[in-house]
Enzyme design. Sequence first.
Site, short mmCIF file in Angstrom:
data_model
loop_
_atom_site.label_atom_id
_atom_site.label_comp_id
_atom_site.label_asym_id
_atom_site.label_seq_id
_atom_site.Cartn_x
_atom_site.Cartn_y
_atom_site.Cartn_z
N TYR A 13 0.83 -1.20 0.00
CA TYR A 13 0.00 0.00 0.00
C TYR A 13 0.88 1.26 0.00
O TYR A 13 0.69 2.15 -0.83
CB TYR A 13 -0.93 -0.03 1.21
CG TYR A 13 -1.73 1.22 1.42
CD1 TYR A 13 -2.82 1.51 0.59
CD2 TYR A 13 -1.44 2.11 2.45
CE1 TYR A 13 -3.57 2.65 0.79
CE2 TYR A 13 -2.19 3.24 2.65
CZ TYR A 13 -3.26 3.52 1.82
OH TYR A 13 -4.00 4.65 2.01
N LYS A 17 1.42 4.00 -3.13
CA LYS A 17 1.10 5.42 -2.93
C LYS A 17 2.31 6.29 -3.28
O LYS A 17 2.17 7.32 -3.95
CB LYS A 17 0.68 5.68 -1.48
CG LYS A 17 -0.75 5.31 -1.19
CD LYS A 17 -1.13 5.61 0.23
CE LYS A 17 -1.16 7.10 0.47
NZ LYS A 17 -1.77 7.47 1.75
N ASN A 42 -5.81 10.07 8.76
CA ASN A 42 -7.00 9.26 9.05
C ASN A 42 -8.26 10.10 8.90
O ASN A 42 -8.73 10.72 9.85
CB ASN A 42 -6.91 8.64 10.44
CG ASN A 42 -5.89 7.55 10.51
OD1 ASN A 42 -4.69 7.83 10.46
ND2 ASN A 42 -6.32 6.32 10.59
N ARG A 81 -2.39 8.06 15.93
CA ARG A 81 -2.82 8.38 14.58
C ARG A 81 -3.32 9.82 14.58
O ARG A 81 -3.64 10.40 15.60
CB ARG A 81 -3.94 7.44 14.11
CG ARG A 81 -3.53 5.98 14.00
CD ARG A 81 -2.49 5.76 12.91
NE ARG A 81 -2.07 4.38 12.78
CZ ARG A 81 -1.02 3.86 13.38
NH1 ARG A 81 -0.28 4.58 14.20
NH2 ARG A 81 -0.69 2.59 13.19
#
Length: 175
Positions: A13, A17, A42, A81
């Site tokens: 992933y 990207k 997020n 996060r």
Amino acid sequence: TPESTDLKCNSVYAFTKKNQEELALFLGKLYGFPTTILKYFNVFGPRQSLSNPYTGVSAIFMNRVKNNNHPVIYEDGMQTRDFISVYDVMDANMLALERDEADFEIFNIGSGNPITINYLAEEICKLYGRKPKLEITNKFRKGDIRHCVADISKIKQKLGWVPKVSFKDALKEIY
């Protein structure tokens, strides 16, 4: 994490990207069309799917608590996060489209505020009026990173963008 940080990919992933960002900027410069990279952290908000397996941790926890299950937390729950409201993301997107200063730039789109996974789970439980009972696995998942928080100083300085929706207010929107 500032935009200038070397990208060390630890998953397919992340690798794809990184390559897509580089390709977009390369093509934009080669053919002379304005290109801007926005790196979302997020993102969460209303109408977010609670059943999509690729959805964010906030929706996964919300779905579990809503269905009388406990949030399952990997590692120790102290990993952080950066949660950002979809409304703030929309504002950043519009600025990047409208402002020439965004051309051929890379911007982080986040709140700049670290939120622990434990805190996220506890706040979601509170929204549903449930006593937080967290299932902490102490297991590490391949490809996960310990801390992921945006440095948003570049977009603040270049475009004047700042997030407006607080974490708790955004969380109430998906309740």
